[in-house]
Design an enzyme around this catalytic site. Structure first.
Site: not given
Ligand SMILES: [Zn+2]
Ligand SMILES: [Zn+2]
Length: 381
Positions: A85, A344
């Site tokens: 990510c 994330h």
């Protein structure tokens, strides 16, 4: 674009100037005659960083990268190929930087790049192909396998898969690799001056100079040093807004007592002030908000909201406060989670005047308020 986190990241934002910066003069540099050169040198030592003798990427071509883009649908999402990510978010944010997007969509790089013939890896060729794939007619998320496979060549410390990495670190290495690919391709001659080296397309879009000025309190003589930058890292420990962080960055500090300054003019140690300023402002200005540090546990994260605006005039933080330097926010990379090693990354970027959230495979439109409320710990994953 910007990020948060020192050796770490959390949420960064990138801003884009709606017009060309005034401080970059788009005039083709002429060969200097002897006396002009001496004059330039004398001036440079004090007031300005050295000017390039010529540009590797022609200023008139750079100018064409601004202006309107033909409207197209927002691009595809990117598949997460195992803790990627950080990689996806940075690529998406860069893809929507209008001048860079234009540069790649016209394929002007690959049509003249010799890397393939020479059998070498060119990060710009890889990135161009990536951007073309993101905007192709296919549906569904794109698998950025090609770029990912070459990660170890782009930046040795990044592995092709598996480990969560720092988005800011990746951004720095990735842009540097693009810049070096351009240099390799543009100059057979390894001895070009440092100032010419900074005139690649990447250098002209993202790069500027920071000035550190020491001012003698006795004779008022200023002594300047200039350092090139591609992004600016800001402490946010004592700042709740981006502007406050910039105030801290450019606040003058007094050199006195044991820290007295040796003034060449006065030929003695004197009290002085020292101040940083943004000396030249690139078309794409990137800030990194340093949310990650070693004081909050091992690469822990400073969790608080740092407000940032949709438009920002950085004039008062520059060496030329009288010149307007207004930017519009176009992209933000956000870290959601507890520490540098977990969590994330997602990105927000503007496309066709609409904000989008890029969360790996998913791309959705969002309103401005959702972008502005982003802060590192909003979402836990
Ligand atoms: Zn290439
Ligand atoms: Zn002095």
């Amino acid at each position: 674009m910007a990020l948060n986190g020192l050796t770490v990241t959390a949420n960064g934002l990138a801003t884009e100037k709606p017009f060309l910066p005034r401080v970059i003069e788009f005039v083709k540099a002429q060969a200097l005659s002897g006396s002009q050169e001496a004059k330039a040198k004398a001036r440079n030592e004090d007031d300005e960083p050295p000017e390039p003798e010529y540009f590797l990427y022609p200023p008139d071509r750079l100018r064409k990268l601004f202006g309107e883009t033909s409207p197209r649908r927002v691009g595809r999402g990117l598949q997460n190929l195992g803790n990627t990510c950080y990689f996806n978010s940075v690529l998406q944010a860069l893809t929507y930087a209008v001048p860079l997007q234009k540069y790649f969509l016209t394929k002007e790089h690959s049509t003249s790049c010799m890397a393939k013939q020479h059998g070498t890896v060119c990060t710009l060729c890889l990135f161009e192909q990536h951007v073309l794939s993101v905007f192709d007619a296919q549906k569904g998320a794109f698998k950025p396998l090609d770029l990912l496979r070459h990660l170890p060549q782009i930046a040795r410390r990044f592995h092709s898969r598996g480990r969560q990495e720092d988005a800011h670190e990746f951004l720095i290495h990735f842009l540097d690799s693009c810049h070096k690919s351009f240099l390799k391709h543009a100059t057979a001659d390894a001895s070009v001056s440092r100032s010419v080296q900074q005139t690649t397309v990447i250098g002209q879009l993202f790069g500027g100079h920071l000035r550190s000025q020491v001012l003698c309190k006795r004779c008022k003589h200023p002594s300047n040093t200039f350092d090139p930058y591609m992004d600016i890292s800001l402490e946010v420990q004592n700042a709740n807004t981006l502007e406050k962080a910039l105030e801290g960055f450019t606040r003058s500090e007094t050199l006195s007592g044991a820290n007295k300054y040796m003034c060449k003019k006065c030929d003695q140690k004197v009290d002085a002030t020292k101040r940083f300023s943004i000396h030249s402002t690139p078309p794409l200005l990137t800030f990194q908000l340093k949310r990650f540090d070693f004081f909050h546990g091992l690469r822990g994260k400073l969790k608080k909201h740092v407000k940032f605006p949709m438009s920002l005039d950085v004039a008062r933080f520059t060496s030329h406060p009288e010149r307007q330097a207004r930017y519009r926010l176009y992209g933000v990379v956000v870290h959601c989670g507890q520490s540098a090693k977990s969590g994330h990354y997602i990105a927000f970027a503007k496309h066709n005047s609409t904000w989008h959230c890029f969360n790996d495979e998913t791309v959705r439109t969002v309103g401005e308020p959702e972008v502005l409320k982003q802060e590192a710990p909003v979402r836990r994953v």
